[in-house]
Design an enzyme around this catalytic site. Structure first.
Site, PDB file in Angstrom:
ATOM      1  N   GLY A 298       1.283   6.679   5.675  1.00  0.00           N
ATOM      2  CA  GLY A 298       1.514   6.486   4.530  1.00  0.00           C
ATOM      3  C   GLY A 298       0.184   6.061   3.806  1.00  0.00           C
ATOM      4  O   GLY A 298      -0.853   6.955   4.116  1.00  0.00           O
ATOM      5  N   SER A 299       0.245   5.414   2.697  1.00  0.00           N
ATOM      6  CA  SER A 299      -1.072   5.324   1.758  1.00  0.00           C
ATOM      7  C   SER A 299      -2.261   4.848   2.547  1.00  0.00           C
ATOM      8  O   SER A 299      -3.410   5.072   2.038  1.00  0.00           O
ATOM      9  CB  SER A 299      -0.552   4.366   0.859  1.00  0.00           C
ATOM     10  OG  SER A 299       0.547   4.563   0.001  1.00  0.00           O
TER      11      SER A 299
END
Lengths: 596, 378
Positions: A298-299
């Site tokens: 993810g981020s």
């Protein structure tokens, strides 16, 4: 008793006769007259008898002294000790495993196994009954069939207690024997399970370090020293376990790595197992989420995307990208959770975690650049750590544009937690990529993967995420923590992403003015709680868990809170993200360079 | 005990014996026998167990033989010096004959033919030859002085060569060394010129060196003594361990472990068993008993005017004392191991009977005599 009585008999002496020399010299007065030669021969015989007696006295005295020397003084002979006997079994001791401070993680205990020579069993029924009376856990039919199998050697039970051994021995069952053995002991149980692995009943390594260093542990009696710090490991495991309980997660990973040499200080994968009960533990607990589990990060992956952009020389930190509207590529739409209807610079994109901005940054450099950069950071190969349970990353077969765009914010590529922690170490330590290792004193030949200046910018931006952005709950005053959150939607069993089930990540480093350690926390399917206002994203669970870990391990690792250390980074406390160029002038060569 | 007391005026053979025999020597011998019995009960079962015999086989045999040996000793001790000489001469003749036929008729044990089976009893003639030879050569040496013109030295040399030659044929190097030591001691007592004494000592040393180079098993023994790291030092290492484990008071009767590992624990290494189970004090007692016996006997015959008595007793005592010394010193690793029994303590039927005979001679010759003429008997 022993007296040399030469002249005991009183002789009659004429007055004055005792003074005459020729009579005084006579030692013996024979009762009969002897002639002179014979008298002389007698004298010689007596004198020489005295010599012989003295010799014997000396010899026996020497024997007595030797007895005292040997039996009381226990004079040590230079001779080697008598070897016991040929029946003593070979010393099959397996080397111990210790942590970096020498604390024992795995050792051995002498034990006894019970076996049967079924050809010597006189009455299998009776023998089975006697054995079952002492070991009720055994299966009667199984024991009976073993005793009637006709085999000369068959195990009945392993690792008997001395009490049980004595009891069985007292039964005196013919054909039942004991075998001296040793048992691997893991004094810390679950604490170090996935690193240590496990051994089979014959003390052969079957998982973890026990497996990858099986031959070394058998050949060399010297303890195998790991880079782990048991104290840090305990803090990480306890804190992670508490977080999993609090957020009702199904699992988690906790990693602490020395940013300046790649040594793993703590590695926790939950749920875990007791190495002594490896065979009986559920498959899920045997799965090493830190090295074998590959996840879309993810981020958190935006750290890599940002570093790639800044290190390319083509994108500067103040460069603006349009994030005002969702990005449409064929049938996919890339959008932000919290859209900001204006262009943002590179720093803002990271701090606000903009998917759109990240994708645009990647687009500006191209897929080949991205692929090359990720390969340079070790993200396209299995983590080169000393465990057998490692997994290669899942990467797109074809590096199309859409893949490039999703990879920029951590989707469409799955790597292990160790991969990510290793890369983050290089991002903050000045750009040197070390191999992740579980051993102390592994010689390292680091690779310069980004410029020191990019590394410095990354530290600055990571600090901004914690001071201004999504990682605020990870902050612990005085430790200058920086990091990046990541909340990836888990892949649904029905295909596509499951928006309700997240895997949250927080990749952190501290202290950012002189990075020492990287801490990575992953929580699998944390739930939103009342206290988190229903949010289940990383900023609400993984980030505060990381903060809790750092606040406990930093003092153990010799990193102390220093409020003055904030000084060079003071501008960051009231940063104007829009005027980022001014804020980072001290990095890029402007007026406010900090005195480090 | 009234039957054991004799009035001074008792002139019977037994009465005269009681008042003339050296009761200190007698007591020492009996004490040695008692200690020996106890030690054999410790070492015997382990040795018997190793050859899968009845555990008390050795003990039983020794207990059976011992009364005969003691009876022989007491009987011989009643003889007059003249009778001792006669018995010695006849005994020597018989044993020489047996030694001559032994290589032909005897059975081979451990590479040597030392045993003869006569009427179901196995005997080792050399054990009886030793004391008889001491008496005969003692007489020959003394006769040189008493009968002018008697070629004492020559006859003595011939007798010695005959006996040692027969012993080496067997081969029994230990016994021939013992006989030689005894004979040399008698030669010394008989007044051998110091030049010859020195020469003999030199020849002995050369002989020892020669034996090292000529006889392989001697070489092996000496090598393992000088270089204990080499192989074949198992017995001596075990014996050292036994003494160390024993300490001052020992591990206690029956508590020894080394006896099970030593093949000759009941004979050559019985002293080590004594050390392990009964400790240093008992070992010192044993050493003290031997020392007392030898020195007491020697000091006693020094009062004698009879050269035969002096030389014969001296030889017997040297033989007895050397045998004990070699056994104990071997066990203690003070010299290369030489299989020799510890007198009155080690197991061995012929050995015990031979010792009974020899000790009987000693007791007979050390009895008090109030009218002795040189070379004549009382």
């Amino acid at each position: 008793m022993i007296g040399f009585r030469f002249s005991k008999k009183e002789r009659f002496l004429y007055p004055g006769q005792e003074l005459r020399p020729h009579t005084r010299g006579r030692r013996k007065a024979p009762d009969v007259m002897v002639d002179e030669p014979t008298r002389l021969a007698l004298e010689v015989g007596r004198t020489r008898m005295m010599v012989a007696a003295s010799l014997f006295a000396m010899v026996y005295l020497a024997i007595g002294i030797r007895l005292f020397d040997l039996m009381v003084l226990k004079s040590t002979d230079r001779r080697p000790p008598v070897s016991q006997s040929a029946t003593v079994p070979l010393d099959t001791k397996r080397a111990e495993i210790v942590d970096r401070n020498g604390l024992v993680l795995a050792t051995n205990l002498p034990t006894v196994n019970l076996y049967a020579d079924s050809t010597k069993i006189l009455n299998a029924e009776e023998a089975t009954t006697k054995l079952l009376a002492l070991m009720p856990d055994l299966n009667r039919e199984e024991v009976l069939s073993k005793l009637m199998s006709g085999r000369r050697f068959i195990y009945l039970e392993r690792n008997l207690s001395p009490r049980l051994q004595a009891a069985i021995n007292a039964q005196g069952i013919p054909g039942i024997y004991f075998e001296d053995s040793e048992r691997r002991i893991y004094p810390h149980g679950h604490m170090v399970s996935h690193v240590l692995g496990a051994t089979d009943p014959d003390n052969g390594g079957i998982a973890g370090i026990e497996r990858s260093f099986d031959q070394r542990l058998k050949d060399d009696q010297q303890p195998l020293r790991l880079s782990l710090d048991l104290r840090v490991q305990a803090v990480v495991r306890d804190t992670l376990l508490a977080a999993i309980t609090d957020f009702q997660a199904v699992g988690g990973v906790g990693l602490v790595m020395d940013a300046n040499n790649g040594q793993v200080i703590a590695l926790v994968s939950l749920p875990d197992y007791d190495p002594a009960e490896f065979g009986n533990s559920p498959a899920d607990s045997q799965f090493n989420r830190a090295t074998l589990g590959v996840y879309e990060m993810g981020s958190s992956f935006k750290l890599l995307n940002t570093a790639m952009a800044l290190d390319s020389g083509q994108i500067r930190v103040a460069d603006m990208f349009d994030t005002s509207r969702p990005l449409k590529i064929s049938r996919f739409t890339i959008s932000d959770d919290h859209p900001i209807p204006r262009p943002q610079n590179v720093a803002e994109i990271l701090v606000h975690s903009s998917n759109i901005g990240s994708a645009r940054m990647a687009m500006a450099l191209g897929s080949e650049h991205q692929r090359e950069f990720l390969g340079r950071m070790g993200m396209l190969s299995p983590p080169p750590i000393e465990l057998p349970e490692i997994s290669p990353p899942l990467i797109p077969a074809q590096w199309r544009e859409i893949a490039m765009m999703t990879i920029s914010y951590g989707h469409g590529i799955a790597v292990t937690s160790v991969n990510l922690a290793t890369a983050v170490s290089a991002l903050v330590n000045g750009g040197r990529l070390y191999k992740p290792t579980l051993l102390l004193d592994t010689p390292q030949d680091p690779k310069q993967v980004i410029t020191p200046q990019t590394s410095m910018l990354m530290r600055y931006l990571m600090r901004l995420v914690v001071s201004e952005g999504t990682g605020k709950k990870a902050d612990v005053p005085g430790y200058l923590i920086g990091g990046k959150t990541g909340s990836a939607e888990k892949v649904s069993q029905h295909g596509g992403y499951d928006t309700h089930n997240l895997r949250t990540t927080f990749a952190a480093a501290f202290p950012l003015d002189d990075p020492r350690y990287v801490v990575l926390t992953v929580l699998d399917e944390p739930k939103g709680l009342k206290s988190t206002y229903g949010f289940a994203t990383a900023g609400w669970n993984a980030a505060p868990t990381t903060g809790k870990i750092i606040s406990q391990i930093a003092p153990l690792l010799g990193v102390f809170p220093r409020l003055d250390a904030m000084q060079p980074y003071a501008p960051l406390n009231n940063v104007d993200l829009k005027n980022i160029t001014q804020s980072i002038a001290f990095i890029t060569g402007g007026a406010r360079a900090p005195a480090r | 005990m009234s039957n054991l007391t004799f009035a001074r005026t008792d002139t019977s053979i037994l009465g005269r014996w009681w008042w003339t025999v050296d009761r200190w020597l007698l007591a020492t011998v009996f004490l040695l026998v008692i200690v020996g019995m106890i030690l054999l009960m410790a070492a015997g079962p382990a040795a018997a167990d190793r050859i899968h015999a009845d555990p008390f086989m050795f003990v039983r045999k020794q207990f059976f033989t011992m009364p005969f040996a003691l009876a022989l000793m007491l009987g011989v001790s009643m003889l007059s010096p003249l009778a001792v000489r006669k018995v010695g001469l006849i005994g020597f003749a018989i044993t020489l004959l047996l030694l001559v036929v032994a290589p032909a008729l005897g059975s081979e044990i451990k590479g040597s033919t030392r045993w003869l089976y006569i009427g179901g009893v196995s005997i080792q003639p050399s054990e009886f030859a030793k004391p008889c030879f001491a008496v005969v050569s003692g007489w020959v040496f003394s006769a040189r002085h008493t009968s002018p013109g008697f070629p004492g030295y020559r006859i003595a040399v011939v007798l010695w060569l005959t006996l040692v030659g027969l012993l080496i044929i067997q081969p029994d190097l230990g016994q021939s060394m013992l006989v030689t030591a005894m004979w040399a001691a008698q030669f010394f007592l008989a007044g051998l010129h110091l030049f010859w004494v020195a020469l003999l000592v030199a020849i002995t040393l050369c002989g020892a060196v020669g034996a090292y180079f000529i006889l392989p098993h001697v070489q092996k023994r000496v090598d393992s003594f000088l270089n204990p790291e080499g192989a074949d030092t198992y017995q001596i290492q075990k014996a050292m361990q036994a003494f160390r484990d024993g300490g001052l008071f020992g591990r206690g009767p029956g508590e020894g472990t080394v006896k099970a590992a030593l093949p000759d624990s009941h004979t050559d290494f019985i002293f080590a068993v004594a050390g392990e189970e009964f400790g240093m004090l008992v070992c010192l007692l044993v050493v003290g008993l031997f020392a007392f016996l030898v020195i007491r006997g020697m000091s006693r015959v020094m009062e004698e005017n009879n050269l035969f008595v002096i030389i014969a007793t001296g030889g017997l005592l040297v033989q007895f004392g050397t045998q004990a010394m070699v056994n104990m010193a071997s066990s203690l690793h003070l010299m290369p191991t030489k299989g020799m029994t510890l007198p009155f303590i080690s197991y061995g039927g012929s050995s015990i009977m031979g010792l009974g005979l020899g000790m009987g001679f000693i007791l007979a010759l050390t009895r008090k005599r109030w009218s002795s003429a040189i070379g004549e008997t009382s």
